[in-house]
Every structure is written in C-alpha cells, then in structure tokens.
Design an enzyme around this catalytic site. Structure first.
Site, PDB file in Angstrom:
ATOM      1  N   LYS A  70      56.873  10.325 -37.522  1.00 55.20           N
ATOM      2  CA  LYS A  70      55.573   9.815 -37.977  1.00 55.20           C
ATOM      3  C   LYS A  70      55.359  10.091 -39.459  1.00 55.20           C
ATOM      4  O   LYS A  70      54.733   9.299 -40.152  1.00 55.20           O
ATOM      5  CB  LYS A  70      54.441  10.401 -37.129  1.00 55.20           C
ATOM      6  CG  LYS A  70      54.486   9.907 -35.694  1.00 55.20           C
ATOM      7  CD  LYS A  70      53.133   9.686 -35.069  1.00 55.20           C
ATOM      8  CE  LYS A  70      53.301   8.936 -33.760  1.00 55.20           C
ATOM      9  NZ  LYS A  70      52.169   9.010 -32.872  1.00 55.20           N
TER      10      LYS A  70
ATOM     11  N   LYS B 240      62.675   0.044 -26.959  1.00 61.04           N
ATOM     12  CA  LYS B 240      61.651  -0.050 -25.911  1.00 61.04           C
ATOM     13  C   LYS B 240      60.445  -0.856 -26.402  1.00 61.04           C
ATOM     14  O   LYS B 240      60.160  -0.882 -27.597  1.00 61.04           O
ATOM     15  CB  LYS B 240      61.243   1.340 -25.413  1.00 61.04           C
ATOM     16  CG  LYS B 240      60.295   2.097 -26.289  1.00 61.04           C
ATOM     17  CD  LYS B 240      59.679   3.287 -25.554  1.00 61.04           C
ATOM     18  CE  LYS B 240      58.580   3.834 -26.443  1.00 61.04           C
ATOM     19  NZ  LYS B 240      57.621   4.671 -25.876  1.00 61.04           N
TER      20      LYS B 240
ATOM     21  N   LYS C  41      53.709  -0.314 -28.460  1.00 59.90           N
ATOM     22  CA  LYS C  41      52.484  -0.898 -28.995  1.00 59.90           C
ATOM     23  C   LYS C  41      52.450  -0.897 -30.515  1.00 59.90           C
ATOM     24  O   LYS C  41      51.676  -1.608 -31.114  1.00 59.90           O
ATOM     25  CB  LYS C  41      51.224  -0.265 -28.393  1.00 59.90           C
ATOM     26  CG  LYS C  41      51.110   1.244 -28.427  1.00 59.90           C
ATOM     27  CD  LYS C  41      49.771   1.629 -27.777  1.00 59.90           C
ATOM     28  CE  LYS C  41      49.819   2.918 -26.998  1.00 59.90           C
ATOM     29  NZ  LYS C  41      50.118   4.122 -27.777  1.00 59.90           N
TER      30      LYS C  41
HETATM   31  P1  ATP Z   1      53.563   3.976 -29.889  1.00 58.04           P
HETATM   32  O1  ATP Z   1      54.224   2.661 -30.170  1.00 58.04           O
HETATM   33  O2  ATP Z   1      52.187   4.097 -30.489  1.00 58.04           O
HETATM   34  O3  ATP Z   1      54.439   5.186 -30.127  1.00 58.04           O
HETATM   35  P2  ATP Z   1      54.067   3.550 -27.106  1.00 58.04           P
HETATM   36  O4  ATP Z   1      53.770   2.132 -26.733  1.00 58.04           O
HETATM   37  O5  ATP Z   1      55.496   3.909 -27.301  1.00 58.04           O
HETATM   38  O6  ATP Z   1      53.217   3.973 -28.356  1.00 58.04           O
HETATM   39  P3  ATP Z   1      52.918   5.932 -25.914  1.00 58.04           P
HETATM   40  O7  ATP Z   1      51.480   6.004 -26.296  1.00 58.04           O
HETATM   41  O8  ATP Z   1      53.881   6.819 -26.645  1.00 58.04           O
HETATM   42  O9  ATP Z   1      53.416   4.416 -25.968  1.00 58.04           O
HETATM   43  O10 ATP Z   1      53.115   6.205 -24.384  1.00 58.04           O
HETATM   44  C1  ATP Z   1      52.137   6.133 -23.396  1.00 58.04           C
HETATM   45  C2  ATP Z   1      52.839   6.154 -22.060  1.00 58.04           C
HETATM   46  O11 ATP Z   1      53.468   4.884 -21.818  1.00 58.04           O
HETATM   47  C3  ATP Z   1      53.956   7.189 -21.949  1.00 58.04           C
HETATM   48  O12 ATP Z   1      53.888   7.800 -20.688  1.00 58.04           O
HETATM   49  C4  ATP Z   1      55.234   6.391 -22.097  1.00 58.04           C
HETATM   50  O13 ATP Z   1      56.314   6.958 -21.418  1.00 58.04           O
HETATM   51  C5  ATP Z   1      54.846   5.045 -21.496  1.00 58.04           C
HETATM   52  N1  ATP Z   1      55.580   3.952 -22.133  1.00 58.04           N
HETATM   53  C6  ATP Z   1      55.433   3.511 -23.392  1.00 58.04           C
HETATM   54  N2  ATP Z   1      56.244   2.475 -23.646  1.00 58.04           N
HETATM   55  C7  ATP Z   1      56.959   2.254 -22.512  1.00 58.04           C
HETATM   56  C8  ATP Z   1      57.974   1.301 -22.138  1.00 58.04           C
HETATM   57  N3  ATP Z   1      58.402   0.387 -22.969  1.00 58.04           N
HETATM   58  N4  ATP Z   1      58.463   1.354 -20.897  1.00 58.04           N
HETATM   59  C9  ATP Z   1      58.011   2.293 -20.030  1.00 58.04           C
HETATM   60  N5  ATP Z   1      57.060   3.197 -20.305  1.00 58.04           N
HETATM   61  C10 ATP Z   1      56.530   3.192 -21.528  1.00 58.04           C
END
Ligand code: ATP
Ligand code: LTN
Length: 334
Positions: free
Chosen positions: A115, A197, A200
C-alpha cells in the site's frame, strides 16, 4: 464464548465497490455461520481512512456496505453488523496495543509495503499501524475464529503474537484467535487477466463484476471475458479464463464443475458466456431489489444500526474495562 457459542469476527473496508469475488469468496459463506457461532461483522471504516477518502462519498459507501451485508443475506438480528467507528473501544484498544507491538514486527507486513508503494504521497502512520487496529477489532470480542483471505493471514499472525505477549504479562485477558478456513468460497479471478484475482481496486473495471452492476453490464463483461483460442468448455490449468467462468457459473448455480462442464459439452462460448451472465444476474437482481428496499427504509436501517452498535459496544467495553484494569489505568469515577 457468548451464549455458549464460540465467537467469530470479520469485516470489510468501506473502500471501493464490492465485487463478485468478495461475495462468492467471503460474504456468501458468512451467511450461515451464525447457526454455529456468535458472529460479528464490521464495516471497517476506521481502517478505510488510512487511504484518503472523499467525505460525502465515504459516508455513502459505508452505509451502502452495511445495507449490502444485509441484502446479501446476513441477518442483522442473528449477526452483529455494525460500524467500527461507532464503537470507540476499537481506537482505544488499538492505542494500547500499539504499545505492545514492535516496529520490527510491523516492518515485516507485506500489505504495508504494497500500500505504501501504491500511495507513495500518503504513507501515514495509520497505514503502518493498520494491523494493530485489526488486532484490536478481533481481540475486543474475544474472537475464536476469523474468516479471512490469504492476504490477511499475516495480520492474523501478528494479532496472535500481540495477544500472546499481552497475556504472558497480564494473565489470560484475550482469547487467542485462529483463522477460519471452514467452507472455502470460490476464488474468483479477473475477467480480463485470469492470473490476477478479481479485486475492487482493479483499475480496469471490465475485469471485475461489481455487486451493483446491472444485468446488461454483467452480460457485456462476461461476453468480453478473456478465454482462449480453442472453444472447448473444460476446467483445466491451461485454460484459466474458461476455468474461472466455470468456477463462477458453478458457484452461482450450485452445480458442480463436472455438471457444468457436461452442460456445455459441445457448445461454444456463444452459449456459455451469456449463461454465466444469467447465473450471476440471478444472484445480483434480487440482491439489488433488497438493497434498494433497505436503503429506502431509513428508520429500519437506523434502528438496526443502533441496536447492533449497542450490542457491539457492550461486548467491546467488557474487554476494554478488563484491559484498562490490567494495564493499571486509574478507575473512571461514576
Ligand atoms: P482491495 O482490492 O481493496 O484490496 P479486495 O477486493 O481484494 O480489496 P478485500 O477487502 O481485501 O477485497 O477482501 C474482503 C474479503 O473478500 C476477503 O475475505 C477476501 O478473501 C475476499 N475476496 C476478495 N477478492 C476475492 C476474490 N477475487 N475471490 C475470492 N474472495 C475474494
Ligand atoms: N484488513 C481486512 C479488513 C479487516 C478485518 C478486521 C478482517 C479489518 N479488521 C478484523 C477480519 C477481522 C481486509 O482488508 N480484508
């Protein structure tokens, strides 16, 4: 233990819009946990301000996230769904735990490094001590289990280390939490780059299906999803794009991967991709309706927020009082 049940804690930051990955990988699996555990799910808005937020937009997003938890099926009576910033014990315990955390430990955190590189104009102390606040979230509720993704495992480890350190000085104050790897949700990959993956914070909005996308957008994104040159619909390592779509299809319909493969045997992408979109929309459309209904009913939502804030505060303050006493703060006169 609360009401003879073990305690489970998780939450999401109110940054960005939730994706289908967040739903299939996390939210969907949270829905039934309250049958076995006493569950707390926070809207982690204190964590969100480690990245600069636009206030009006942030306020709206945090409320939307809470409404979305409910719209996705989390029962706000059976689960404690609340805003982290409404329970001041988080910030208080966070401060105390800062004094039990070593800079050497925080220096090892890979999320901080990522970050900091991404937001090099705003490497603030909050970003650095982010894991300590997360430890406070978890330890305040004497949580036994914490369902988190792989990326958060290091934060869970440091939480355990801080708790053990504190307990070794003051006796049994905190329950030592464990990761919860019960029913694993699907891991959803980007539609544009299936080696990454779905996330968001992806700059390319075509890679992610957002939970708020309308049905035409979902169809367009599925049609544009990267697949490969042969048109066979088969789950295989050398076909990451198709495998990802099969994974999404199977998670949304409840059919197994094998059943799904069979269903599209001999058929092409022209049939498969719209079917994936339809399966996704069958989940998203009722969620949208429920979301709109909840947001419109201001009195209902405010009532839920108040009740759950109070519940969270009750349990959090119980732990905080114990911690204050152990550390040696003087009593607050009543
Ligand atoms: P950012 O992009 O802001 O890092 P993110 O979309 O990766 O966010 P997080 O806020 O880090 O999501 O995660 C929230 C929850 O969603 C966590 O439990 C994470 O394991 C799950 N999660 C996020 N992206 C995925 C994905 N592509 N597939 C499965 N689970 C996910
Ligand atoms: N860091 C987590 C969000 C989060 C969390 C928590 C998760 C903050 N506090 C406590 C579980 C328990 C994330 O980015 N997914």
């Amino acid at each position: 233990m609360i009401n003879d049940k073990k305690v489970l804690y998780s939450g999401m930051q109110a940054t960005g819009n939730l994706t289908l990955g967040n739903y299939l990988g996390a939210l969907k699996n949270w829905i039934t946990l309250n049958e076995e555990y006493e569950c707390f799910f926070g809207v982690m808005d204190l964590h969100s301000i480690t990245i600069r937020q636009q206030p009006a937009d942030f306020r709206k997003r945090a409320r939307n996230l809470l409404a979305l938890y409910i719209a996705a099926g989390l029962d706000p009576v059976k689960n404690c769904i609340y805003y982290q910033s409404h329970v001041s014990a988080h910030a208080e315990l966070g401060w105390i735990l800062n004094c039990f955390t070593y800079m050497g430990e925080l220096n090892r955190m890979t999320q901080f490094k990522d970050k900091a590189a991404k937001h090099s104009d705003n490497i603030n102390a909050g970003l650095y001590t982010y894991p300590v606040l997360m430890a406070a979230d978890i330890l305040l509720y004497q949580s036994d289990y914490v369902p988190v993704g792989k990326d958060q495992q290091q934060h869970l480890e440091i939480t355990r280390d801080i708790a053990q350190r504190f307990n070794s000085i003051y006796g049994d104050v905190f329950t030592i939490p464990e990761g919860y790897y019960g029913k694993r949700g699907a891991k959803v990959m980007s539609l544009q780059d299936p080696s990454k993956k779905m996330s968001k914070s992806d700059e390319n909005p075509n890679g992610s299906i957002y939970l708020m996308d309308d049905s035409d957008t979902v169809l367009r994104k599925c049609k544009r999803a990267v697949t490969d040159s042969d048109s066979e619909i088969r789950y295989s390592e050398d076909k990451p794009g198709v495998s990802n779509l099969l994974e999404i299809y199977s998670a949304c319909t409840g059919k197994s991967i094998e059943e799904s493969e069979k269903e599209f045997d001999g058929k092409g992408y022209g049939e498969f991709k719209p079917a994936v979109a339809e399966a996704v929309n069958a989940i998203l459309e009722p969620m949208h309706k429920e979301f709109e209904r909840i947001l419109k009913d201001k009195a209902y939502l405010d009532g839920i927020i108040k009740e759950n804030d109070d519940k969270a505060r009750y349990f959090a303050n119980k732990t905080l009082r114990k911690v204050r006493k152990k550390v040696g703060f003087t009593d607050i006169p009543h």
